[in-house]
Design a protein around this motif. Structure first.
Motif, PDB file in Angstrom:
ATOM      1  N   CYS A  85     -37.105  -5.117 -30.910  1.00  0.00           N
ATOM      2  CA  CYS A  85     -37.324  -4.669 -29.535  1.00  0.00           C
ATOM      3  C   CYS A  85     -38.811  -4.451 -29.298  1.00  0.00           C
ATOM      4  CB  CYS A  85     -36.563  -3.363 -29.310  1.00  0.00           C
ATOM      5  SG  CYS A  85     -36.992  -2.521 -27.776  1.00  0.00           S
ATOM      6  N   PRO A  86     -39.364  -4.966 -28.180  1.00  0.00           N
ATOM      7  CA  PRO A  86     -40.805  -4.815 -27.966  1.00  0.00           C
ATOM      8  C   PRO A  86     -41.268  -3.370 -27.891  1.00  0.00           C
ATOM      9  CG  PRO A  86     -39.708  -5.662 -26.000  1.00  0.00           C
ATOM     10  CD  PRO A  86     -38.724  -5.744 -27.116  1.00  0.00           C
ATOM     11  N   ALA A  87     -40.410  -2.479 -27.428  1.00  0.00           N
ATOM     12  CA  ALA A  87     -40.827  -1.084 -27.287  1.00  0.00           C
ATOM     13  C   ALA A  87     -41.205  -0.449 -28.617  1.00  0.00           C
ATOM     14  CB  ALA A  87     -39.726  -0.269 -26.611  1.00  0.00           C
ATOM     15  N   PHE A  88     -40.796  -1.055 -29.726  1.00  0.00           N
ATOM     16  CA  PHE A  88     -41.219  -0.530 -31.025  1.00  0.00           C
ATOM     17  C   PHE A  88     -42.741  -0.507 -31.130  1.00  0.00           C
ATOM     18  CE2 PHE A  88     -42.478  -1.534 -35.468  1.00  0.00           C
ATOM     19  CZ  PHE A  88     -42.179  -0.307 -36.020  1.00  0.00           C
ATOM     20  N   GLY A  89     -43.408  -1.499 -30.533  1.00  0.00           N
ATOM     21  CA  GLY A  89     -44.871  -1.556 -30.617  1.00  0.00           C
ATOM     22  C   GLY A  89     -45.532  -0.364 -29.955  1.00  0.00           C
ATOM     23  N   SER A  90     -45.161  -0.078 -28.704  1.00  0.00           N
ATOM     24  CA  SER A  90     -45.766   1.065 -28.007  1.00  0.00           C
ATOM     25  C   SER A  90     -45.334   2.373 -28.647  1.00  0.00           C
ATOM     26  CB  SER A  90     -45.397   1.039 -26.522  1.00  0.00           C
ATOM     27  OG  SER A  90     -43.990   1.010 -26.352  1.00  0.00           O
ATOM     28  N   LEU A  91     -44.087   2.437 -29.113  1.00  0.00           N
ATOM     29  CA  LEU A  91     -43.617   3.647 -29.793  1.00  0.00           C
ATOM     30  C   LEU A  91     -44.456   3.929 -31.032  1.00  0.00           C
ATOM     31  CD1 LEU A  91     -41.505   5.912 -30.226  1.00  0.00           C
ATOM     32  CD2 LEU A  91     -40.103   4.231 -31.423  1.00  0.00           C
ATOM     33  N   ARG A  92     -44.735   2.886 -31.792  1.00  0.00           N
ATOM     34  CA  ARG A  92     -45.497   3.079 -33.023  1.00  0.00           C
ATOM     35  C   ARG A  92     -46.924   3.530 -32.729  1.00  0.00           C
ATOM     36  NH1 ARG A  92     -46.009  -1.246 -38.031  1.00  0.00           N
ATOM     37  NH2 ARG A  92     -47.039   0.175 -39.463  1.00  0.00           N
ATOM     38  N   VAL A  93     -47.523   3.005 -31.653  1.00  0.00           N
ATOM     39  CA  VAL A  93     -48.881   3.433 -31.280  1.00  0.00           C
ATOM     40  C   VAL A  93     -48.892   4.932 -30.991  1.00  0.00           C
ATOM     41  CG1 VAL A  93     -50.625   3.280 -29.454  1.00  0.00           C
ATOM     42  CG2 VAL A  93     -49.685   1.199 -30.448  1.00  0.00           C
ATOM     43  N   GLY A  94     -47.910   5.405 -30.216  1.00  0.00           N
ATOM     44  CA  GLY A  94     -47.867   6.828 -29.892  1.00  0.00           C
ATOM     45  C   GLY A  94     -47.603   7.696 -31.105  1.00  0.00           C
ATOM     46  N   LEU A  95     -46.714   7.241 -31.985  1.00  0.00           N
ATOM     47  CA  LEU A  95     -46.363   8.049 -33.151  1.00  0.00           C
ATOM     48  C   LEU A  95     -47.500   8.130 -34.168  1.00  0.00           C
ATOM     49  CD1 LEU A  95     -42.663   6.951 -33.765  1.00  0.00           C
ATOM     50  CD2 LEU A  95     -43.478   9.163 -32.898  1.00  0.00           C
TER      51      LEU A  95
END
Length: 507
Positions: A62-72
């Motif tokens: 899922c593409p949202a994993f990328g933005s999630l990982r940046v925030g985390l």
């Protein structure tokens, strides 16, 4: 607000019941619903920033994993997801599998709260509860597919609460092609917020400040690479600046306060837009291999107004060290390269300068101006480059070129090993080592040569298991099953008819 109507009027945007819509409604249905619900502007921007390829949906995670990982990975940053529970579970599981050590916030919803606007109010309440300046600099809220398609208006959230910045982004699978580009969605949003803060007045100073003009590095990379780049820049009177995505908020100010930006990963379109708005020049490619390092140092020096004598001094020291490292660890063999990280072209350059034959490079990312130097160099060497490569194209390249080693994502690695060909997973075994400058030269040789040396083991295993069957006949049988293609054809027609019926209803 009238009861039953959301701030953006998305009460009838998209059903989430068992009628086939919601998560499983398909990209076209979700796109239409999102535009009806007022998300046309964000979807049009994503279409310009991240043009799609041969597949409507990402063929990786899922593409949202990328933005999630940046925030985390950012200090003092809280992350909240708004999406279907199954999606949130998968994303949190994957993020913790990859080492996240912080909780992920979740605002659940039902069909009623989604279509009446109550979900937005629940998100707003959650953000107010989280916005503790003692704990956080930033709260990031991310809409996944269904809230985006339903028009949940994160742009109406307060810009800050108690001094804590609030950033809302939409990262739907039907609008952002890959998780790599989703990193840019959040990085670009943060850069924009930080740039506007700088324009309004003094901001918090970074923890450390370089004494020399800096070059901001755009794109995640192996931790040793920024150090190596800094050493290459030092003779020119420059220093390596922060790496974007950053690890804390105030590094964004230092990233904007640079002499130039190096787009090491070339797909950060939104981030580049913010740097250009801040008046910064952006340079493509990277100091990979001898040719790449020479061209990159020239480009950086010219962008930063460095005297030619200092540029030549930097090149003389760096290029001789790279040439020696490449000569000491040659690679011989044919290798195909594919992946979704965005650094596939750089890896191919380094392999070729190490002596390998690389006939094909596939990348899930799009072609941009910042990868053009790498594209031109590779094409001059006879390499076929496939931007927005689908899995089918990567597999077809493997079959066409029959490499001694395949580098790619998990399905490519599996395909190669099933055919008794050594293979390496790009993300874990190639990205997880230095690529830049003298440290990068020769860094791939150990793992690549070791993998190709395993061909004899693959041959022995293939000989040992010869006769056990493959596909429908896999295993040891007294009566080996016979293939029945007529059954497959019959049910393929049934499936095609059902799809056509669903499309007719959707139209």
């Amino acid at each position: 607000m009238s009861e039953g109507i959301s701030p953006s009027g998305f009460d009838d945007a998209i059903p989430t019941t068992s009628d086939g819509a919601g998560c499983h409604g398909g990209a076209a249905t979700l796109q239409t619903a999102a535009r009806t619900a007022g998300k046309s502007e964000v979807l049009d921007r994503y279409a310009r920033d991240y043009p799609k390829g041969p597949h409507d949906q990402p063929q990786s995670m899922c593409p949202a994993f990328g933005s999630l990982r940046v925030g985390l990975r950012m200090r003092r940053t809280a992350t909240v997801l708004s999406g279907s529970a199954c999606c949130v579970y998968g994303l949190t599981f994957t993020s913790h599998f990859y080492g996240a050590k912080r909780s992920v916030g979740y605002v659940p919803f039902s069909s009623e709260t989604l279509v009446t606007g109550k979900l937005f109010e629940d998100i707003r309440d959650a953000v107010h509860q989280l916005a503790d300046p003692e704990l956080y600099d930033t709260v990031v809220v991310t809409n996944l597919c269904v809230p985006t398609a339903s028009g949940v208006p994160l742009q109406l959230l307060p810009k800050q609460i108690n001094g804590v910045r609030i950033i809302g982004i939409d990262v739907p699978g039907f609008g952002v092609p890959t998780h790599a580009e989703a990193k840019d969605v959040l990085a670009g949003a943060m850069l924009r917020y930080a740039r506007l803060e700088v324009e309004q007045g003094p901001v918090q100073a970074p923890a450390t400040r370089a004494e020399r003009p800096t070059v901001t590095l755009l794109g995640e990379m192996f931790p040793a690479d920024p150090v190596g780049i800094g050493m290459m820049l030092e003779p020119m009177g420059l220093a390596a600046g922060p790496v974007v995505p950053t690890r804390e908020w105030r590094e964004l100010y230092a990233a904007l306060d640079c002499a130039a930006v190096a787009a090491i990963h070339p797909f950060y379109t939104a981030s580049v837009r913010e740097f250009k708005a801040a008046g910064r020049q952006v340079i493509g490619s990277a100091p990979v291999g001898r040719d790449g390092a020479a061209a990159w140092l020239d480009a950086v020096g010219e962008a930063c107004g460095v005297a030619r004598t200092r540029i030549d001094a930097a090149k003389n020291g760096t290029l001789s060290a790279i040439a020696s490292a490449l000569a000491a660890k040659p690679i011989k063999g044919r290798i195909t390269v594919s992946g979704y990280e965005g650094s596939e072209l750089l890896v191919a350059r380094l392999l070729i300068e190490s002596g390998a034959e690389v006939p094909y490079v596939g990348t899930a990312c799009p072609q941009t101006a910042w990868s053009d130097p790498d594209r031109a160099w590779l094409e001059a060497k006879g390499v076929h480059i496939q931007y927005r490569a689908s899995l089918e194209q990567d597999l077809a390249a493997f079959e066409a070129f029959r490499p001694d080693l395949a580098i790619g994502a998990t399905p490519v690695v599996q395909h190669a090993k099933e055919r008794s060909v050594p293979a390496l997973y790009f993300t874990n075994l190639i990205s997880a080592r230095p690529l830049m400058g003298p440290a990068g030269a020769g860094s791939l040789a150990t793992v690549v040569n070791a993998a190709m040396a395993n061909q004899a083991r693959f041959d022995r295993m293939s000989a040992f298991f010869e006769g056990v069957g493959v596909g429908h006949a896999a295993g040891v049988w007294e009566d080996t099953p016979s293939d029945r293609p007529e059954f497959k054809a019959r049910y393929a027609k049934v499936q095609a008819a059902l799809r056509a019926q669903e499309e007719a209803v959707g139209a």
